[in-house]
Design an enzyme around this catalytic site. Structure first.
Site, PDB file in Angstrom:
ATOM      1  N   ASN A   1       0.824  -1.207   0.000  1.00  0.00           N
ATOM      2  CA  ASN A   1       0.000   0.000   0.000  1.00  0.00           C
ATOM      3  C   ASN A   1       0.859   1.258   0.000  1.00  0.00           C
ATOM      4  O   ASN A   1       1.961   1.269   0.547  1.00  0.00           O
ATOM      5  CB  ASN A   1      -0.932   0.006   1.215  1.00  0.00           C
TER       6      ASN A   1
ATOM      7  N   HIS B   1       5.809  -0.816  -2.749  1.00  0.00           N
ATOM      8  CA  HIS B   1       5.421  -0.059  -3.955  1.00  0.00           C
ATOM      9  C   HIS B   1       5.586   1.450  -3.780  1.00  0.00           C
ATOM     10  O   HIS B   1       4.956   2.229  -4.499  1.00  0.00           O
ATOM     11  CB  HIS B   1       3.973  -0.401  -4.352  1.00  0.00           C
TER      12      HIS B   1
ATOM     13  N   CYS C   1      10.801  14.240 -10.273  1.00  0.00           N
ATOM     14  CA  CYS C   1      10.795  14.695 -11.665  1.00  0.00           C
ATOM     15  C   CYS C   1      11.589  13.679 -12.483  1.00  0.00           C
ATOM     16  O   CYS C   1      12.754  13.404 -12.171  1.00  0.00           O
ATOM     17  CB  CYS C   1      11.429  16.072 -11.769  1.00  0.00           C
TER      18      CYS C   1
ATOM     19  N   CYS D   1      14.604  15.871 -14.446  1.00  0.00           N
ATOM     20  CA  CYS D   1      15.806  16.412 -13.776  1.00  0.00           C
ATOM     21  C   CYS D   1      16.046  15.787 -12.407  1.00  0.00           C
ATOM     22  O   CYS D   1      16.989  16.169 -11.716  1.00  0.00           O
ATOM     23  CB  CYS D   1      15.713  17.934 -13.663  1.00  0.00           C
TER      24      CYS D   1
ATOM     25  N   CYS E   1       7.299  20.348 -11.706  1.00  0.00           N
ATOM     26  CA  CYS E   1       8.667  20.599 -11.247  1.00  0.00           C
ATOM     27  C   CYS E   1       9.050  22.034 -11.619  1.00  0.00           C
ATOM     28  O   CYS E   1       8.445  22.638 -12.506  1.00  0.00           O
ATOM     29  CB  CYS E   1       9.611  19.603 -11.929  1.00  0.00           C
TER      30      CYS E   1
ATOM     31  N   THR F   1      -4.436  -9.125   0.640  1.00  0.00           N
ATOM     32  CA  THR F   1      -3.870  -9.014  -0.711  1.00  0.00           C
ATOM     33  C   THR F   1      -4.388 -10.152  -1.583  1.00  0.00           C
ATOM     34  O   THR F   1      -4.508 -11.288  -1.115  1.00  0.00           O
ATOM     35  CB  THR F   1      -2.319  -8.998  -0.720  1.00  0.00           C
TER      36      THR F   1
ATOM     37  N   ASN G   1      -8.144 -12.952   4.932  1.00  0.00           N
ATOM     38  CA  ASN G   1      -8.791 -12.426   3.716  1.00  0.00           C
ATOM     39  C   ASN G   1     -10.184 -13.061   3.632  1.00  0.00           C
ATOM     40  O   ASN G   1     -10.309 -14.285   3.768  1.00  0.00           O
ATOM     41  CB  ASN G   1      -7.950 -12.836   2.486  1.00  0.00           C
TER      42      ASN G   1
ATOM     43  N   ALA H   1     -10.024  -7.826   7.826  1.00  0.00           N
ATOM     44  CA  ALA H   1      -8.771  -7.624   8.567  1.00  0.00           C
ATOM     45  C   ALA H   1      -8.985  -7.162  10.014  1.00  0.00           C
ATOM     46  O   ALA H   1      -8.378  -7.731  10.926  1.00  0.00           O
ATOM     47  CB  ALA H   1      -7.902  -6.623   7.819  1.00  0.00           C
TER      48      ALA H   1
HETATM   49  P1  OAD Z   1      -6.207  -6.166  -4.526  1.00  0.00           P
HETATM   50  O1  OAD Z   1      -7.266  -5.150  -4.746  1.00  0.00           O
HETATM   51  O2  OAD Z   1      -5.728  -6.933  -5.694  1.00  0.00           O
HETATM   52  O3  OAD Z   1      -6.711  -7.246  -3.466  1.00  0.00           O
HETATM   53  C1  OAD Z   1      -7.325  -6.860  -2.260  1.00  0.00           C
HETATM   54  C2  OAD Z   1      -7.577  -8.115  -1.448  1.00  0.00           C
HETATM   55  O4  OAD Z   1      -8.097  -7.706  -0.205  1.00  0.00           O
HETATM   56  C3  OAD Z   1      -8.583  -9.079  -2.065  1.00  0.00           C
HETATM   57  O5  OAD Z   1      -8.050 -10.396  -2.051  1.00  0.00           O
HETATM   58  C4  OAD Z   1      -9.801  -8.956  -1.160  1.00  0.00           C
HETATM   59  O6  OAD Z   1     -10.503 -10.208  -1.019  1.00  0.00           O
HETATM   60  C5  OAD Z   1      -9.173  -8.550   0.154  1.00  0.00           C
HETATM   61  N1  OAD Z   1     -10.055  -7.756   1.031  1.00  0.00           N
HETATM   62  C6  OAD Z   1     -11.075  -6.924   0.698  1.00  0.00           C
HETATM   63  N2  OAD Z   1     -11.611  -6.365   1.788  1.00  0.00           N
HETATM   64  C7  OAD Z   1     -10.899  -6.833   2.849  1.00  0.00           C
HETATM   65  C8  OAD Z   1     -10.944  -6.626   4.266  1.00  0.00           C
HETATM   66  N3  OAD Z   1     -11.842  -5.802   4.817  1.00  0.00           N
HETATM   67  N4  OAD Z   1     -10.055  -7.293   5.029  1.00  0.00           N
HETATM   68  C9  OAD Z   1      -9.141  -8.135   4.488  1.00  0.00           C
HETATM   69  N5  OAD Z   1      -9.046  -8.374   3.169  1.00  0.00           N
HETATM   70  C10 OAD Z   1      -9.904  -7.736   2.350  1.00  0.00           C
HETATM   71  O7  OAD Z   1      -5.025  -5.422  -3.753  1.00  0.00           O
HETATM   72  P2  OAD Z   1      -3.494  -5.840  -3.627  1.00  0.00           P
HETATM   73  O8  OAD Z   1      -3.331  -7.303  -3.531  1.00  0.00           O
HETATM   74  O9  OAD Z   1      -2.912  -5.000  -2.565  1.00  0.00           O
HETATM   75  O10 OAD Z   1       0.069  -2.100  -7.315  1.00  0.00           O
HETATM   76  O11 OAD Z   1      -2.945  -5.352  -5.012  1.00  0.00           O
HETATM   77  C11 OAD Z   1      -1.580  -5.448  -5.271  1.00  0.00           C
HETATM   78  C12 OAD Z   1      -1.138  -4.345  -6.168  1.00  0.00           C
HETATM   79  O12 OAD Z   1      -1.971  -4.266  -7.313  1.00  0.00           O
HETATM   80  C13 OAD Z   1      -1.266  -2.952  -5.567  1.00  0.00           C
HETATM   81  O13 OAD Z   1      -0.194  -2.619  -4.694  1.00  0.00           O
HETATM   82  C14 OAD Z   1      -1.263  -2.078  -6.771  1.00  0.00           C
HETATM   83  C15 OAD Z   1      -2.228  -2.868  -7.618  1.00  0.00           C
HETATM   84  O14 OAD Z   1      -2.155  -2.721  -8.951  1.00  0.00           O
HETATM   85  C16 OAD Z   1       0.516  -1.096  -8.065  1.00  0.00           C
HETATM   86  O15 OAD Z   1      -0.153  -0.122  -8.299  1.00  0.00           O
HETATM   87  C17 OAD Z   1       1.925  -1.305  -8.563  1.00  0.00           C
END
Ligand code: OAD
Length: 232
Positions: free
Chosen positions: A84, A101, A109, A112, A130, A170, A195, A214
């Site tokens: 996050n 991330h 920028c 530069c 910038c 995640t 999750n 969570a």
């Molecule tokens: P996702 O949106 O892919 O996944 C969120 C997860 O949280 C899912 O598996 C849901 O089931 C779970 N979830 C939802 N509500 C919840 C709650 N109240 N408690 C616990 N779990 C819950 O998010 P990420 O896995 O973080 O990267 O995504 C990874 C990366 O994809 C991000 O950091 C971002 C994105 O593209 C970049 O931007 C580089």
């Protein structure tokens, strides 16, 4: 150790990326979250980024964030690796946070390489610019960009040496972050997933799946371990 994703901040009012109300329903990541998209049309990408920054500015840590910070103070949680960019672990009091991330606290920028605190530049208008005139990019990792080497190394070292890994909120869809549980598992760590949904980890390497949101799950976990003496 804990690895967290967008799901841990859902109860703070920040939408996750994937799923029904996710960010990627509204913004196609290929058009808004790649380095190629930013280089081609930074103003467009800032439409999404400014919404994100605005939501973050109103969000406060929820019990899942604060319980992890408490676990660190108790000496039972060594670090948090988070995907996050919302800064809520630090706001909750966690000290060792690896921002895999990056974050939105700083703007860079790409022409530069000057850096600025976000607040200062964003106050002057969106998209922030910038002094050299180019549009600034938040210091976060877009698709197509490398995880900074030092961050990758630090995360891997943590992953290799933990006894147990909490994987919280995640979808484990994005590499290399989703390799972290695999690295820990290979070194013998117990994998505990929190999750409400299943992920590919649940079906492969997770030892214990707490199928809950969570906040209630991490709060209960903290209650369960409160009286156990920390490892020597
Ligand atoms: P996702 O949106 O892919 O996944 C969120 C997860 O949280 C899912 O598996 C849901 O089931 C779970 N979830 C939802 N509500 C919840 C709650 N109240 N408690 C616990 N779990 C819950 O998010 P990420 O896995 O973080 O990267 O995504 C990874 C990366 O994809 C991000 O950091 C971002 C994105 O593209 C970049 O931007 C580089």
């Amino acid at each position: 150790m804990a690895l967290t994703g967008a799901g841990i901040s859902v109860e703070s009012g920040i939408p996750a990326f994937r799923g029904a109300q996710g960010m990627w329903e509204k913004y196609d990541p290929m058009e808004y979250a790649t380095i190629g998209a930013f280089l081609k049309d930074p103003e467009r990408v800032w439409a999404m980024l400014s919404e994100m920054v605005d939501v973050f500015s109103r969000a406060v840590p929820n019990p899942a964030h604060t319980c992890l910070a408490d676990m660190e103070k108790m000496g039972v949680l060594r670090s948090v690796i988070t995907q996050n960019v919302d800064g809520l672990h630090q706001a909750a009091g966690s000290r060792k946070v690896i921002e895999f991330h990056g974050n939105v606290e700083e703007l860079v920028c790409l022409a530069c390489f000057r850096r600025y605190p976000s607040r200062e530049r964003i106050r002057e208008g969106i998209p922030p610019k910038c002094e050299c005139g180019k549009i600034l990019k938040p210091n976060l990792v877009l698709f197509g960009e490398q995880i900074p080497w030092a961050t990758q190394e630090e995360a891997e070292a943590e992953a290799k040496s933990c006894a147990a890994l909490l994987v919280i909120g995640t979808s484990a869809n994005v590499t290399p972050a989703c390799d972290i549980p695999l690295i820990s598992r290979r070194k013998g760590a117990v994998i505990i997933e929190i999750n409400p949904e299943e992920t590919f980890l649940t079906r492969t390497i997770t030892d214990l799946h707490i199928k809950e949101s969570a906040s209630p799950a991490v709060s209960r976990l903290l209650e369960e371990i409160r009286d156990i003496p920390p490892p020597s």
